[in-house]
Design a protein around this motif. Structure first.
Motif, short mmCIF file in Angstrom:
data_model
loop_
_atom_site.label_atom_id
_atom_site.label_comp_id
_atom_site.label_asym_id
_atom_site.label_seq_id
_atom_site.Cartn_x
_atom_site.Cartn_y
_atom_site.Cartn_z
N GLU A 257 0.86 -1.04 0.08
CA GLU A 257 -0.13 -0.04 0.10
C GLU A 257 0.97 1.24 -0.01
OE1 GLU A 257 -3.27 0.39 -0.12
OE2 GLU A 257 -3.83 -1.93 0.00
N VAL A 258 0.95 2.05 -0.96
CA VAL A 258 1.77 3.31 -1.22
C VAL A 258 1.06 4.37 -1.64
CG1 VAL A 258 3.67 4.23 -2.27
CG2 VAL A 258 3.74 1.90 -1.76
N THR A 259 1.04 5.48 -0.88
CA THR A 259 0.39 6.80 -1.07
C THR A 259 1.44 7.58 -1.32
OG1 THR A 259 -1.71 5.98 -0.07
CG2 THR A 259 -1.33 8.33 -0.52
N VAL A 260 1.64 8.36 -2.58
CA VAL A 260 2.81 9.15 -2.81
C VAL A 260 2.28 10.50 -2.35
CG1 VAL A 260 4.30 9.98 -4.62
CG2 VAL A 260 3.58 7.77 -4.59
N PRO A 261 3.04 11.19 -1.48
CA PRO A 261 2.58 12.63 -1.09
C PRO A 261 3.12 13.67 -2.29
CG PRO A 261 4.52 12.16 0.00
CD PRO A 261 4.10 10.87 -0.73
N ASP A 262 2.28 14.71 -2.45
CA ASP A 262 2.58 15.67 -3.49
C ASP A 262 3.51 16.82 -2.94
OD1 ASP A 262 2.68 16.44 -6.11
OD2 ASP A 262 0.57 17.65 -6.02
N SER B 116 15.72 8.97 -7.54
CA SER B 116 16.52 8.53 -6.52
C SER B 116 16.25 9.87 -5.33
CB SER B 116 18.14 8.74 -6.91
OG SER B 116 18.08 7.60 -7.75
N ILE B 117 15.98 9.46 -4.24
CA ILE B 117 15.75 10.43 -3.17
C ILE B 117 16.73 10.23 -2.09
CG2 ILE B 117 14.20 11.31 -1.55
CD1 ILE B 117 12.00 9.83 -3.00
N THR B 118 17.32 11.40 -1.62
CA THR B 118 18.47 11.63 -0.57
C THR B 118 17.86 11.24 0.66
OG1 THR B 118 20.13 12.69 0.32
CG2 THR B 118 18.12 14.15 -0.21
N LEU B 119 18.85 10.56 1.47
CA LEU B 119 18.61 10.39 3.03
C LEU B 119 19.33 11.41 3.71
CD1 LEU B 119 19.07 6.62 2.48
CD2 LEU B 119 17.06 7.54 3.27
N ASP B 120 20.06 12.23 3.21
CA ASP B 120 20.81 13.35 3.76
C ASP B 120 20.93 14.64 3.42
OD1 ASP B 120 23.12 14.33 5.26
OD2 ASP B 120 24.64 13.36 4.26
N VAL B 121 19.59 15.30 3.74
CA VAL B 121 19.23 16.66 3.21
C VAL B 121 20.26 17.57 3.47
CG1 VAL B 121 16.70 16.07 2.68
CG2 VAL B 121 17.43 16.94 5.02
N ASN B 122 20.78 17.54 4.74
CA ASN B 122 21.76 18.60 5.29
C ASN B 122 23.07 18.59 4.53
OD1 ASN B 122 20.09 19.06 7.43
ND2 ASN B 122 20.99 17.45 8.83
N ASN B 123 23.38 17.58 3.81
CA ASN B 123 24.50 17.53 3.04
C ASN B 123 24.28 17.77 1.35
OD1 ASN B 123 27.55 17.07 2.64
ND2 ASN B 123 26.60 15.33 1.58
N ASP B 124 23.30 16.74 1.01
CA ASP B 124 23.00 16.70 -0.45
C ASP B 124 22.38 17.88 -1.24
OD1 ASP B 124 24.31 14.38 -0.27
OD2 ASP B 124 22.80 12.97 -0.32
N THR B 125 23.20 18.53 -1.62
CA THR B 125 22.62 19.93 -2.42
C THR B 125 22.42 19.27 -3.78
OG1 THR B 125 24.85 20.54 -3.11
CG2 THR B 125 23.88 21.56 -1.04
N PRO C 185 14.01 19.26 4.83
CA PRO C 185 14.16 18.23 5.51
C PRO C 185 12.55 17.67 5.74
CG PRO C 185 15.83 19.87 6.38
CD PRO C 185 14.82 20.52 5.17
N ALA C 186 11.63 18.41 6.01
CA ALA C 186 10.47 17.95 6.69
C ALA C 186 9.80 17.33 5.34
CB ALA C 186 9.43 19.08 7.09
N LYS C 187 9.80 17.79 4.11
CA LYS C 187 9.27 17.47 3.05
C LYS C 187 9.88 16.02 2.52
CE LYS C 187 7.29 21.91 1.64
NZ LYS C 187 7.28 22.79 0.64
N VAL C 188 11.29 16.14 2.69
CA VAL C 188 11.98 14.72 2.15
C VAL C 188 11.67 13.67 3.19
CG1 VAL C 188 14.10 13.86 1.95
CG2 VAL C 188 13.89 16.33 0.88
N LYS C 189 11.52 14.00 4.39
CA LYS C 189 11.29 12.87 5.18
C LYS C 189 9.69 12.41 4.98
CE LYS C 189 10.76 11.97 10.16
NZ LYS C 189 10.80 12.30 11.51
N GLU C 190 8.80 13.51 4.72
CA GLU C 190 7.38 12.96 4.43
C GLU C 190 7.42 11.86 3.09
OE1 GLU C 190 2.92 14.86 2.94
OE2 GLU C 190 4.75 16.12 3.74
N ALA C 191 8.32 12.41 2.18
CA ALA C 191 8.28 11.39 0.93
C ALA C 191 9.16 9.80 1.28
CB ALA C 191 9.08 12.09 -0.09
N LEU C 192 10.18 10.21 2.20
CA LEU C 192 10.68 8.98 2.42
C LEU C 192 9.87 8.07 3.16
CD1 LEU C 192 14.52 10.23 3.34
CD2 LEU C 192 13.67 9.07 1.18
N VAL C 193 9.09 8.49 4.12
CA VAL C 193 8.28 7.80 5.08
C VAL C 193 7.27 6.87 4.32
CG1 VAL C 193 6.46 7.86 6.91
CG2 VAL C 193 8.77 9.01 7.41
N ALA C 194 6.36 7.92 3.47
CA ALA C 194 5.36 7.38 2.56
C ALA C 194 5.86 6.29 1.56
CB ALA C 194 4.78 8.43 1.69
#
Length: 371
Positions: free
Chosen positions: A39-44, A104-113, A137-146
């Protein structure tokens, strides 16, 4: 009696890189089976790609697409590069024109420009079909969690590739350290989940396509909810994008929820309804579904001009239903597939009738996009 191969397909529709050895404990965590149902719901959420452009994850990258997604960070010294290399090999095997989007989504938003992601991506020569994403960070985390890619400690992330078809909501996870062919297989299975019967495929040349479509669909006469007779191909399908489903008015199961859901699709397509878009609901119970009962059913769900509820003689409706893979001896066992297509181009897809309304609309809007 022998059934011709093409008809067999329609009847079937009706029935409804070498592994890398690493010592890290996290890599040995069992991965979900490729055939697992997810079950996957992709956030916009709005993210930023390797070129510094803002993109919406759902609207711009996933909606209406088959996608392959992995999770990386540029300072990773273990699995990130091998997993991305495997994904790249799968991309090469699929070839140009595969109509697959890679993310490809980063797991390290503090470093990955964006600049660091672009440098990481360089060896894989990504084109417009591959986005490397970072962002707030909050938006990337939301995507990663989903998407099932989030881990509190980026060093312990697993080598997952998430493969999905947003139209049919078919999602699987594949081991990104396995063979690229496993990813290719998952992608093709995802694509096949929305593939229409090969009889509806495009032919070379507009005139040839029109002639083939006319011959296949036929001009069998059906009757709508207003008692008006229509030739199926000439009057309802030709020169339009059509959404076709199957139902019956005395149904106690899926028909009402599906029709209510399609009413939401109708609203979103209101500017095109009755013009270049038709919705066709074919009765699987012509013995009982009269124009009068269909009119009452259509009114209940707010059907507007351009949405036809069709019945006819048993012989006629059966012929059309068999062409579309919707025929059943028992109405309660009818197909709940939604066919979306343009007979003039030969582009057809199928979707669960209860797929997200936005997914269905995206399929209509992008049906004839280059493949």
């Amino acid at each position: 009696m022998m059934i011709p191969p093409l008809k067999q397909v329609v009847l079937a529709l009706a029935l409804t890189c070498a592994p890398v050895a690493l010592a890290q404990e996290d890599v040995r965590v069992p991965l979900p089976s490729q055939s697992a149902s997810l079950e996957v719901t992709v956030p916009d959420v709005t993210l930023v790609d390797q070129h510094g452009r803002q993109v919406k994850l759902w609207t711009d990258l996933v909606r209406g697409q088959t996608v392959a997604i992995n999770f990386i960070f540029t300072r990773c010294k273990t699995i990130c590069t091998p997993v991305t290399a495997t994904l790249d090999k799968a991309r090469q095997q699929l070839g140009r024109g595969s109509n697959v989007r890679f993310i490809s989504i980063t797991l390290d938003v503090n470093n990955d420009t964006p600049e660091r992601l672009a440098k990481f991506a360089e060896p894989f020569h990504p084109g417009p079909d591959w986005s490397f994403l970072t962002g707030e960070p909050a938006k990337v985390k939301e995507a990663l969690v989903a998407l099932g890619g989030y881990v509190p400690d980026k060093e312990s992330h697993r080598p997952l590739v998430l493969v999905g078809n947003a139209l049919t909501s078919r999602w699987t996870r594949v081991d990104g350290l396995g063979s690229p062919s496993r990813i290719v297989e998952a992608v093709k299975e995802a694509q096949a989940s929305s593939a229409a019967p090969p009889e509806l495929a495009a032919m070379d040349g507009t005139a040839a396509q029109d002639a083939a479509a006319a011959k296949y669909f036929t001009n069998t006469e059906l009757v709508d909810q207003h008692g008006k007779t229509h030739r199926f191909y000439e009057d309802l399908v030709r020169g339009r994008t059509v959404l076709i489903n199957f139902a019956f008015t005395s149904c106690k199961g899926a028909c009402s929820p599906i029709t209510q859901h399609l009413a939401e699709v109708q609203k979103k397509l209101s500017a095109r309804m009755g013009k270049d878009v038709h919705m066709l609901t074919l009765s699987v119970d012509p013995t009982n579904d009269t124009p009068k009962s269909l009119a009452k059913f259509a009114k209940k769900f707010g059907a507007q001009p351009g949405w036809y509820f069709l019945t006819g003689s048993r012989e006629n409706i059966t012929l059309v239903l068999k062409k579309l893979g919707g025929y059943t001896e028992k109405p309660d066992e009818h197909n709940t597939t939604l066919l979306i297509g343009d007979a003039s181009t030969g582009m057809w897809v199928k979707s669960p009738a209860m797929a997200m309304a936005d997914n269905i609309v995206a399929a209509v809007e992008h049906l004839n996009d280059p493949r």
